[in-house]
Design a protein around this motif. Structure first.
Motif, short mmCIF file in Angstrom:
data_model
loop_
_atom_site.label_atom_id
_atom_site.label_comp_id
_atom_site.label_asym_id
_atom_site.label_seq_id
_atom_site.Cartn_x
_atom_site.Cartn_y
_atom_site.Cartn_z
N ARG A 38 -0.49 0.84 -9.90
CA ARG A 38 -0.94 0.43 -8.53
C ARG A 38 -2.24 -0.50 -8.51
NH1 ARG A 38 2.43 1.31 -3.79
NH2 ARG A 38 3.90 2.88 -4.52
N ALA A 67 -1.11 5.65 -10.44
CA ALA A 67 -2.44 5.01 -9.85
C ALA A 67 -2.65 3.70 -10.59
CB ALA A 67 -3.47 6.13 -9.90
N VAL A 103 -1.54 10.60 -5.13
CA VAL A 103 -1.94 9.38 -5.40
C VAL A 103 -2.55 8.81 -3.95
CG1 VAL A 103 -1.81 6.85 -6.30
CG2 VAL A 103 -0.72 9.08 -7.53
N LEU A 104 -3.68 8.37 -3.79
CA LEU A 104 -4.13 7.88 -2.60
C LEU A 104 -4.87 6.55 -2.79
CD1 LEU A 104 -6.14 10.97 -1.23
CD2 LEU A 104 -3.58 10.22 -0.56
N ARG A 105 -4.73 5.57 -1.90
CA ARG A 105 -5.60 4.36 -1.71
C ARG A 105 -6.66 4.67 -0.92
NH1 ARG A 105 -6.00 -0.51 1.18
NH2 ARG A 105 -6.77 -2.13 -0.16
N GLY A 149 -8.54 1.17 -6.50
CA GLY A 149 -8.60 1.54 -5.32
C GLY A 149 -7.65 2.93 -5.08
N HIS A 150 -6.86 2.93 -6.16
CA HIS A 150 -5.94 4.16 -6.15
C HIS A 150 -6.36 5.00 -7.16
CE1 HIS A 150 -3.45 0.91 -4.86
NE2 HIS A 150 -2.61 1.82 -4.20
N GLN A 151 -6.55 6.41 -6.45
CA GLN A 151 -7.20 7.36 -7.20
C GLN A 151 -6.13 8.74 -7.06
OE1 GLN A 151 -11.16 8.27 -6.05
NE2 GLN A 151 -11.40 6.14 -5.75
N LYS A 190 -10.17 3.82 0.45
CA LYS A 190 -11.12 2.65 0.92
C LYS A 190 -12.50 3.40 1.03
CE LYS A 190 -7.00 0.97 3.58
NZ LYS A 190 -6.27 1.09 4.77
N VAL A 241 0.11 7.31 -0.98
CA VAL A 241 0.94 6.35 -1.69
C VAL A 241 2.08 7.22 -2.40
CG1 VAL A 241 1.17 5.11 -3.66
CG2 VAL A 241 -0.99 4.97 -2.41
N GLY A 262 -7.94 8.97 2.58
CA GLY A 262 -7.36 7.51 2.14
C GLY A 262 -5.94 7.40 2.66
N ASP A 263 -5.40 6.57 2.14
CA ASP A 263 -3.97 6.39 2.39
C ASP A 263 -2.75 6.84 1.61
OD1 ASP A 263 -4.73 4.68 4.81
OD2 ASP A 263 -4.67 2.90 3.64
#
Length: 68
Positions: free
Chosen positions: A47, A44, A19-21, A50-52, A23, A31, A28-29
């Protein structure tokens, strides 16, 4: 983090659903990482925007990621 499957082709890495945030650009960031896609999708969704979810690998000691 759950018990994830080690990646035999990349020692020190684990495989799973990340799970990434996201941008502007990938990766991405980071998670969280999950063994099953449904768990990652649930996280996701929880959250929010923006979370994928992506399938890939993560090196636990450095945090490096490779997306499939």
């Amino acid at each position: 983090m759950q018990a994830l499957q080690a990646d035999p082709s990349h020692p020190g890495w684990v495989r799973g659903w990340l799970v990434l945030r996201v941008k502007e650009a990938l990766p991405g960031d980071f998670v969280s990482m999950h063994e099953h896609a449904a768990q990652a999708q649930e996280e996701a969704h929880r959250r929010g925007p923006g979370h994928q979810v992506f399938h890939g690998r993560r090196r636990e000691d450095t945090g490096e990621m490779l997306l499939d």
